[in-house]
Design a protein around this motif. Structure first.
Motif, PDB file in Angstrom:
ATOM      1  N   MET A 158       0.803  -1.217   0.000  1.00 42.24           N
ATOM      2  CA  MET A 158       0.000   0.000   0.000  1.00 42.24           C
ATOM      3  C   MET A 158       0.837   1.268   0.000  1.00 42.24           C
ATOM      4  SD  MET A 158      -2.885  -1.083  -0.498  1.00 42.24           S
ATOM      5  CE  MET A 158      -4.011  -2.454  -0.299  1.00 42.24           C
ATOM      6  N   LYS A 159       2.102   1.182   0.454  1.00 40.16           N
ATOM      7  CA  LYS A 159       2.991   2.340   0.442  1.00 40.16           C
ATOM      8  C   LYS A 159       3.686   2.517  -0.911  1.00 40.16           C
ATOM      9  CE  LYS A 159       3.988   2.326   5.412  1.00 40.16           C
ATOM     10  NZ  LYS A 159       5.009   2.035   6.440  1.00 40.16           N
TER      11      LYS A 159
ATOM     12  N   ALA B 190      -0.494   1.792  -4.927  1.00 40.80           N
ATOM     13  CA  ALA B 190      -1.532   2.652  -4.357  1.00 40.80           C
ATOM     14  C   ALA B 190      -2.451   3.201  -5.437  1.00 40.80           C
ATOM     15  CB  ALA B 190      -0.882   3.789  -3.576  1.00 40.80           C
TER      16      ALA B 190
ATOM     17  N   SER C 241      -6.436   1.649  -6.190  1.00 39.52           N
ATOM     18  CA  SER C 241      -7.308   2.654  -5.580  1.00 39.52           C
ATOM     19  C   SER C 241      -8.766   2.471  -5.962  1.00 39.52           C
ATOM     20  CB  SER C 241      -6.850   4.067  -5.977  1.00 39.52           C
ATOM     21  OG  SER C 241      -6.952   4.244  -7.387  1.00 39.52           O
TER      22      SER C 241
END
Length: 263
Positions: free
Chosen positions: A115-116, A121, A125
């Motif tokens: 997620m980083k 991301a 999304s």
């Protein structure tokens, strides 16, 4: 879609079945036919399933289906086994989805690392996890089905847990495990349902323990090879299904070609 029934039967071809039928139709029938015995998932497969659920379907669902083994539990003792049995009854969780504290924590570190990652991301999304779809192969009419890890935003994504997410290491895994065949199988089905419109394919590779993440898409040659393998498998499936004949290896002696790595 019930995933327990997804990997069974021969009514529709899956990408896993396509890989199997390339060995021989007999191998495919032994794995998916009426007398097939599904192998039990390995520890690595169960770990990968749990990580997929956490990253793609969310922590709430993850905690309903995955648990951490009670601290200090010794399964070698009678008391430990009894405590484990009580724990399973209380949580109603599959014993195969109960992990050590080390592995359980590792899953969350992997989730956070994915997620980083800026590309992850973005492409994660918006979309749908575990996207099931069915279609018929145009040239042969062969019925096919697939479950894509993630579909959305013009992308189709396959999440892979691995030991080596480097370009060299992951490329080797793509060819060893025919990930490129799977990619073309999914994209072919998606295009058949969307009037030929194609999506961008991505692999998200995340290393177990080190939590390093890389995102890849196939080059032109990888696409070509994957597509050729995919077409060969579907054509073979369609022919065998039509003739109700699922042969094994050739019944004649053949010249054994030296592999490229040996040459």
């Amino acid at each position: 879609m019930d995933k327990s029934s997804y990997h069974s039967g021969t009514d529709r071809l899956t990408s896993s079945g396509a890989k199997e039928i390339l060995k021989s139709p007999a191998h495919y029938m032994l794995r998916y036919g009426p007398k097939a015995k599904r192998p039990q998932p390995t520890a690595a497969m169960r770990f990968g399933t749990a990580v997929h659920m956490l990253i793609l379907e969310g922590e709430e669902k993850f905690k309903r289906h995955v648990a951490c083994r009670p601290d200090g539990l010794n399964l070698r003792t009678k008391a430990g086994k009894a405590e484990m049995e009580a724990f399973l009854q209380a949580t109603n969780i599959d014993p195969g989805m109960v992990f050590s504290q080390f592995d359980y924590d590792d899953m969350f570190w992997m989730r956070d690392a994915v997620m980083k990652h800026p590309v992850c991301a973005e492409i994660l999304s918006d979309g749908t996890p575990e996207h099931y779809f069915e279609w018929q192969h145009g040239p042969t009419g062969a019925p096919c089905k697939a479950i894509a890890d993630w579909v959305g935003g013009g992308c189709m994504i396959d999440l892979k847990t691995c030991q080596d997410a480097s370009p060299e290491g992951f490329a080797k895994a793509v060819y060893n495990f025919k990930y490129h065949l799977s990619a073309q199988f999914y994209l072919m089905g998606d295009a058949a349902l969307n009037h030929g419109q194609t999506k961008q394919w991505y692999w998200i590779a995340v290393e177990k323990h080190t939590h390093q993440v890389a995102v890849y898409h196939p080059d032109v040659k990888m696409d070509e090879i994957g597509y050729r393998l995919c077409e060969e498998a579907i054509n073979r499936y369609a022919e065998c299904k039509m003739n109700n004949d699922w042969p094994s290896y050739p019944k004649v002696a053949k010249e054994l070609i030296s592999p490229s790595w040996a040459r």
